[in-house]
Motif scaffolding. Structure first.
Motif, PDB file in Angstrom:
ATOM      1  N   SER A  25       0.810  -1.224   0.000  1.00  0.00           N
ATOM      2  CA  SER A  25       0.000   0.000   0.000  1.00  0.00           C
ATOM      3  C   SER A  25       0.840   1.269   0.000  1.00  0.00           C
ATOM      4  CB  SER A  25      -0.926  -0.011   1.211  1.00  0.00           C
ATOM      5  OG  SER A  25      -0.160  -0.186   2.384  1.00  0.00           O
ATOM      6  N   SER A  36      -9.133  -0.924  -2.444  1.00  0.00           N
ATOM      7  CA  SER A  36     -10.229  -1.711  -3.029  1.00  0.00           C
ATOM      8  C   SER A  36     -10.445  -2.946  -2.172  1.00  0.00           C
ATOM      9  CB  SER A  36      -9.886  -2.102  -4.465  1.00  0.00           C
ATOM     10  OG  SER A  36      -8.808  -3.015  -4.455  1.00  0.00           O
ATOM     11  N   GLU A  37     -11.522  -3.663  -2.453  1.00  0.00           N
ATOM     12  CA  GLU A  37     -11.826  -4.889  -1.713  1.00  0.00           C
ATOM     13  C   GLU A  37     -10.708  -5.913  -1.865  1.00  0.00           C
ATOM     14  OE1 GLU A  37     -14.337  -5.608   0.433  1.00  0.00           O
ATOM     15  OE2 GLU A  37     -14.877  -3.500   0.236  1.00  0.00           O
ATOM     16  N   SER A  38     -10.034  -5.940  -3.007  1.00  0.00           N
ATOM     17  CA  SER A  38      -8.942  -6.897  -3.223  1.00  0.00           C
ATOM     18  C   SER A  38      -7.656  -6.459  -2.512  1.00  0.00           C
ATOM     19  CB  SER A  38      -8.689  -7.085  -4.720  1.00  0.00           C
ATOM     20  OG  SER A  38      -8.271  -5.868  -5.304  1.00  0.00           O
ATOM     21  N   ASP A  39      -7.512  -5.155  -2.255  1.00  0.00           N
ATOM     22  CA  ASP A  39      -6.316  -4.639  -1.562  1.00  0.00           C
ATOM     23  C   ASP A  39      -6.374  -4.901  -0.047  1.00  0.00           C
ATOM     24  OD1 ASP A  39      -5.167  -3.589  -3.869  1.00  0.00           O
ATOM     25  OD2 ASP A  39      -6.122  -1.618  -3.610  1.00  0.00           O
ATOM     26  N   PRO A  41      -7.276  -7.462   2.009  1.00  0.00           N
ATOM     27  CA  PRO A  41      -6.623  -8.638   2.598  1.00  0.00           C
ATOM     28  C   PRO A  41      -5.092  -8.553   2.576  1.00  0.00           C
ATOM     29  CG  PRO A  41      -8.350  -9.329   1.088  1.00  0.00           C
ATOM     30  CD  PRO A  41      -8.200  -7.850   0.937  1.00  0.00           C
ATOM     31  N   ARG A  42      -4.513  -8.025   1.480  1.00  0.00           N
ATOM     32  CA  ARG A  42      -3.052  -7.874   1.396  1.00  0.00           C
ATOM     33  C   ARG A  42      -2.557  -6.875   2.434  1.00  0.00           C
ATOM     34  NH1 ARG A  42      -1.076  -5.863  -3.729  1.00  0.00           N
ATOM     35  NH2 ARG A  42      -3.085  -4.843  -3.893  1.00  0.00           N
TER      36      ARG A  42
END
Length: 151
Positions: A25, A36-39, A41-42
């Motif tokens: 990030s 975003s929703e995919s970012d 969890p990371r």
């Protein structure tokens, strides 16, 4: 990239990890972009690793602070020991008691104790050189006690 260091005394390993440069990030931190929703969890995984590293650092710091506290106490004890033994070599030990008594006589007032009051509202000031001198060490106390003119 974590670095592994060894204590020079006990050879205990501890790691000193740098702040992770490859944060997923980093670009978001310097922008107004929302993850975003995919970012998410990371970022959470990266954050969990960083928090674990932070906890390890805290534990290592606490351990080192304990070692430092032990060393400071050991140093204090050793300093007291050295000071006591240095006093054995003091030139004051060579002074005859009679001469010490004469010196004390010059230091003390006529009555050994004087009470002063500079202004009527101030408390009394007690000046007791004989008492102060007698508290320096046992030998000086013996000299004071054996000299009735000082008390």
């Amino acid at each position: 990239m974590p670095r592994t260091l060894l204590c020079s005394k006990c050879y205990e390993e501890f790691s000193a990890s740098d702040v992770p440069p490859n944060s997923p990030s980093t670009d978001m931190l310097h922008s107004s972009r929302t993850p975003s929703e995919s970012d998410i969890p990371r970022i959470q995984e990266h954050l969990a690793k960083s928090l674990a590293d932070l906890a390890k650092c805290d534990a290592q710091i606490e351990g080192l602070m304990g070692i430092i506290a032990e060393l400071q106490q050991k140093r204090t004890d050793l300093k007291k020991h050295v000071d006591k033994h240095l006093s054995l070599l003091s030139s004051m030990r060579k002074f005859p008691s009679e001469i010490l008594g004469e010196i004390f006589g010059f230091c003390c007032s006529e009555y050994g104790l004087s009470v002063k009051r500079e202004k009527s509202l101030e408390p009394f000031q007690v000046d007791a050189q004989a008492l102060v001198l007698s508290q320096i060490c046992s030998r000086w106390r013996d000299v004071m006690i054996s000299s009735p003119s000082l008390w």
